[in-house]
Scaffold this active site. Structure first.
Site, PDB file in Angstrom:
ATOM      1  N   ASP A  40       0.876  -1.151   0.000  1.00 31.19           N
ATOM      2  CA  ASP A  40       0.000   0.000   0.000  1.00 31.19           C
ATOM      3  C   ASP A  40       0.930   1.222   0.000  1.00 31.19           C
ATOM      4  OD1 ASP A  40      -2.204   1.725   0.582  1.00 31.19           O
ATOM      5  OD2 ASP A  40      -1.583   1.682   2.679  1.00 31.19           O
TER       6      ASP A  40
HETATM    7  P1  ADP Z   1      -4.026   4.352  -0.302  1.00 33.81           P
HETATM    8  O1  ADP Z   1      -4.425   3.177  -1.145  1.00 33.81           O
HETATM    9  O2  ADP Z   1      -2.819   5.033  -0.879  1.00 33.81           O
HETATM   10  O3  ADP Z   1      -3.879   4.008   1.128  1.00 33.81           O
HETATM   11  P2  ADP Z   1      -6.745   5.332   0.056  1.00 33.81           P
HETATM   12  O4  ADP Z   1      -7.429   4.180  -0.611  1.00 33.81           O
HETATM   13  O5  ADP Z   1      -6.825   5.455   1.521  1.00 33.81           O
HETATM   14  O6  ADP Z   1      -5.213   5.434  -0.427  1.00 33.81           O
HETATM   15  O7  ADP Z   1      -7.316   6.658  -0.561  1.00 33.81           O
HETATM   16  C1  ADP Z   1      -7.362   6.866  -1.966  1.00 33.81           C
HETATM   17  C2  ADP Z   1      -7.736   8.288  -2.279  1.00 33.81           C
HETATM   18  O8  ADP Z   1      -9.054   8.561  -1.810  1.00 33.81           O
HETATM   19  C3  ADP Z   1      -6.871   9.308  -1.594  1.00 33.81           C
HETATM   20  O9  ADP Z   1      -5.727   9.595  -2.345  1.00 33.81           O
HETATM   21  C4  ADP Z   1      -7.806  10.509  -1.501  1.00 33.81           C
HETATM   22  O10 ADP Z   1      -7.793  11.216  -2.684  1.00 33.81           O
HETATM   23  C5  ADP Z   1      -9.162   9.881  -1.316  1.00 33.81           C
HETATM   24  N1  ADP Z   1      -9.584   9.832   0.092  1.00 33.81           N
HETATM   25  C6  ADP Z   1      -9.783   8.733   0.846  1.00 33.81           C
HETATM   26  N2  ADP Z   1     -10.188   9.046   2.080  1.00 33.81           N
HETATM   27  C7  ADP Z   1     -10.235  10.406   2.137  1.00 33.81           C
HETATM   28  C8  ADP Z   1     -10.555  11.352   3.176  1.00 33.81           C
HETATM   29  N3  ADP Z   1     -10.916  10.989   4.381  1.00 33.81           N
HETATM   30  N4  ADP Z   1     -10.476  12.655   2.842  1.00 33.81           N
HETATM   31  C9  ADP Z   1     -10.095  13.035   1.614  1.00 33.81           C
HETATM   32  N5  ADP Z   1      -9.778  12.185   0.638  1.00 33.81           N
HETATM   33  C10 ADP Z   1      -9.841  10.896   0.878  1.00 33.81           C
HETATM   34 MG    MG Z   2      -3.932   3.145   3.026  1.00 32.20          MG
END
Ligand code: ADP
Ligand code: MG
Length: 820
Positions: free
Chosen positions: A508
């Protein structure tokens, strides 16, 4: 006939996904009206119910499953016992069979290396005490398992001068020579009771030596020599027979019985010296194995002993020294410099450096201040801290970890399963061969009965699979213990073995390859009145989220001393963002993609989209904020890569992990920027949680064994689908600790190569052990059948190989990491 199906999460139905409970559930449900077929799907375990919709409705099926599950959960329970008496290593299997045949017992697992017996039983038919009594009756000394460390402290508090009868403290856990040893005559002084097993071995050896040396070199009268041998027999056979003979009456046959029979046979044939020597070797071997395995177990028990027993409780204006098990949540304790932190808590006042090595394995001190979490068992190095208690001693991180480690050590690894299946065929085959060897040659006139009988006895000793039975579980015990001491929690032998054969490691991004500490760098105003409005609305909503992005946004608002607005409760759109409402107007907040896929969200103009692409091209993570119909604007954030990530990845590829893949929900550019720096082989960006799951599945199919490593925030499906699901920061997030297959306790990727290397080493030690034990068995079978064998050295080889595999396994306790 029409058929529909319904899938239910197994974990919702029975505790800990217990296989045996699930099977039971399957059995009970499959005979219910309307249910045609019930089966289990693996990872994540789900119960798949096929039913006739004409007869029952979906809701009825679900209700049925939950109700039966609930009944099962109440009715079927697990109990673990600590094994106190010593037995030959091949006794586990026969005891498992004996226990499984008892009324009310669903499943029994005996792990001799870990000295634990665990039994799943039906509460309506039996209870732990009754099972314990049955165990005792058949010559097995055990006690009900005391888990959490505070139980042990508890006993210390109330029985400060504990005697030999107080057997719940840690000294009681150093079994084998422990005082609860059932066969020790209770009238003996305590110091004799404590060293009973060793004393017996020594006595046996001394009497044998006097008898044999006197007889051979000094014309010792025959009667005196005979007396010595008899005493050696008594000393050598006492311990074995008190446990093995009751077992025999319960239908358990193993090497213990065999040795007794062989010694008796030798006595009948007039070879007392040989019999006495055999008993000496055998009991010496037993004692040695136990000593060695105790060392492996104590390796992690030692961590539990680090927990302080008292704490300085802060009341009004005085400090009261209080036993830790009397502390309550929300109370404040003071931790002086140099002391160990007594509880899991949050710092109220004070800044200090803490040595967290007992939990995370990292030797460098970590500095902490108000608001930071501290863990029981860690050492406060610099200044006094006031700590508010957030977890009681019984469920502190350290005691949970210790409990998980000891449970993990008991679990059968695939190799152990394999050897058990092998021995369960091999042993009966040998018994048949032995019978033939006794009967056939004399009947055909090839040799004397005495000769064939002797060879048959040798064959039995030669082929008893003690080393085979102990080689794998001893390695698992030591491997998991060593991992735990270095901040890697491995949840079972299965994962210990799998970590070494990984082809793909999927990471991740946010929080794993990067620190997950975003910084707010850009603010783009679109329809908002000013920057303040944009940030205010965003922070008011994000206040309710614990996503790293949300934390950064609220922190910025806090810095600018904005008074946050009241927002309705938050709805998570995993992988996209969040939605909520403020002052009656709906708020959307998330990646530009959210505004493309969510039908109800306002649309972005082409011009604004272009602006966003530019931000993303610069490697920023973009969060667009809308209020009602207005697109207020966007925030550009960036995350700092972890320093250790790059080196970790390099080491993994040097270790031969071919594919290092990033799976992220973030945009392509931000992902690419990190990937380029770190040398990943493949990047997949813009993934929703279920797309991460799909990616995991397809990578597994294309490239082979896969580990997924994430911070557990939204990677749960992918973690579950992977061959090995690895969670970061086990010490900080309880969920990661409970759900992952492997948890890295420190928030530190660099433990990963260590874990892979340890697994490789464990696998090679397991292989060595198997080769050694099979080799010795084969050799001894050949020598005994062909008539070259002698009882004394056959036993010596047999015991020697058993000791050797245990000693070999212990080498894992000194594993430090891969060398290049
Ligand atoms: P990763 O796979 O890198 O851990 P996430 O799946 O947690 O990323 O999030 C993917 C995208 O969704 C983030 O880059 C963001 O743009 C958006 N996102 C997710 N949760 C939030 C939040 N609480 N506030 C703002 N944007 C969010
Ligand atoms: Mg994550």
């Amino acid at each position: 006939m029409p058929e529909s199906s319904l899938q239910l999460e197994a974990s919702l139905l029975v505790k800990d996904d217990c296989e045996h409970c699930l099977e039971q559930l399957q059995r009970v449900l499959s005979v219910r009206a309307g249910i045609e077929r019930v089966h289990l799907t693996s990872s994540p375990p789900k119960l798949c119910l096929h039913y006739d919709p004409n007869l029952v409705s979906v809701t009825a099926v679900e209700r049925m499953a939950r109700q039966v599950g609930g009944e099962l959960q109440g009715r079927f329970q697990h109990q673990r016992y600590r094994l106190l008496s010593t037995h030959a290593a091949d006794f586990s299997q026969s005891l498992e069979h004996q226990l499984s045949d008892l009324v009310g017992v669903l499943h029994a697992n005996v792990n001799q290396a870990a000295s634990v017996i665990s039994i799943a039983y039906d509460r309506d038919c039996t209870d732990p005490e009754k099972l314990l009594a049955i165990l005792r009756e058949s010559g097995v000394e055990a006690e009900i398992f005391q888990t959490a460390c505070c139980d042990h402290h508890h006993h210390h508090e109330h029985k400060p001068e504990h005697t030999c009868s107080g057997n719940h403290d840690h000294s009681g856990h150093k079994h084998g020579v422990g005082c609860e040893h059932g066969s020790v005559p209770s009238f003996l002084p305590p110091w004799v009771q404590e060293r009973w097993q060793v004393l017996l071995v020594v006595a046996c050896g001394v009497f044998f030596a006097i008898g044999w040396v006197g007889d051979t070199f000094f014309q010792l009268p025959q009667n005196v020599a005979l007396g010595c041998y008899i005493l050696a027999y008594i000393a050598g056979a006492y311990d074995i027979s008190t446990h093995a003979i009751p077992g025999l009456f319960k239908g358990r046959f193993n090497t213990d019985i065999l040795m007794l029979a062989a010694a008796a046979g030798a006595a009948v044939l007039g070879e007392m010296a040989e019999g006495a020597f055999l008993l000496f070797l055998f009991s010496l071997g037993h004692a040695g194995e136990h000593y060695a395995l105790d060392r492996a177990r104590n390796a992690i028990d030692a961590l539990g002993e680090l927990m302080p027993r008292t704490a300085f409780l802060k009341l009004e204006d005085e400090l009261v020294e209080t036993p830790v098990n009397e502390l309550q949540l929300e109370q404040t304790v003071v931790v002086r410099p140099g002391d160990r932190v007594p509880v899991d808590g949050a710092i109220v006042t004070g800044h200090s450096a803490l040595d967290q090595s007992p939990i995370t394995g990292e030797s460098a001190p970590v500095s902490k201040g108000p608001g930071d979490e501290v863990f029981a068992g860690t050492i406060n190095l610099e200044q006094a801290l006031e700590v508010r208690i957030v977890r009681l001693a019984a469920d502190s991180t350290l005691s949970r970890v210790l409990q998980m480690v000891s449970e993990a050590q008991e679990q059968k690894s695939p190799t152990q399963d394999l050897t058990q299946r092998f021995t369960s065929r091999f042993v009966p085959t040998v018994l048949v061969l032995t019978l033939l060897l006794i009967v056939v040659p004399p009947a055909l006139g090839w040799m004397e009965f005495e000769d064939s009988f002797y060879r048959a006895m040798l064959l039995l000793v030669a082929s008893s699979p003690c080393a085979l039975a102990l080689g794998t579980p001893a390695s698992v015990l030591a491997g998991i213990g060593q991992a735990a001491r270095n901040g890697v929690l491995i949840k079972g032998g299965l994962y210990l073995e799998k970590l070494g054969e990984l082809q793909v490691v999927a990471f991740d991004k946010t929080g794993t390859l990067t620190k997950g500490e975003f910084e707010l760098l850009d603010q783009v105003i679109h329809e908002a009145e000013n920057e303040e409005e944009l940030l205010l609305v965003a922070a008011s909503v994000e206040r309710q989220s614990n996503h790293p992005i949300a934390l950064a946004i609220t922190a910025s608002a806090h810095e600018r001393e904005l008074n946050l607005l009241a927002a309705a409760s938050l709805e998570n759109l995993p992988g996209l963002g969040v939605k909520s409402s403020v002052g009656g107007e709906r708020i959307w907040l998330g990646s530009p993609k959210l505004f493309r896929v969510d039908k109800e969200a306002p649309k972005l103009t082409a011009d604004f989209e272009r602006q966003m692409s530019e931000l993303e091209a610069a490697g920023k993570t973009v969060v667009v904020v809308s209020k009602g119909p207005r697109i207020l604007g966007a925030l550009g954030l960036a995350d700092t890569p972890r320093e250790e990530s790059e080196q970790t990845l390099r080491m993994l590829s040097r270790l031969g992990v071919k594919h290092l893949v990033m799976l992220t929900g973030d945009n392509e550019q931000a992902a690419g920027l990190v990937a380029k720096r770190m040398g990943l082989t493949d990047v997949r960006s813009g993934l929703m949680p279920e797309e991460k799951w799909e990616a995991t599945k397809s990578l597994q199919q294309e490239k082979g064994s896969l580990a997924m490593i994430g911070d557990g925030v939204n990677d749960a499906p992918a973690l579950a689908a992977a061959d090995v699901g690895i969670a970061m920061g086990g010490a900080g997030t309880a969920v990661a600790l409970e759900t992952a297959d492997v948890a890295l306790m420190a928030d530190d990727l660099s433990r990963l190569p260590f874990a892979v290397g340890l697994s490789r080493k464990s696998r090679s030690i397991i292989r060595q052990n198997l080769t050694l034990s099979m080799g010795v068995i084969l050799m001894l079978i050949l020598t005994s059948v062909s008539g070259y064998g002698e009882l004394s050295w056959t036993v010596a080889f047999h015991e020697g190989s058993t000791l050797l595999v245990v000693a070999n396994s212990l080498r894992l306790l000194s594993y430090k990491g891969p060398e290049f």
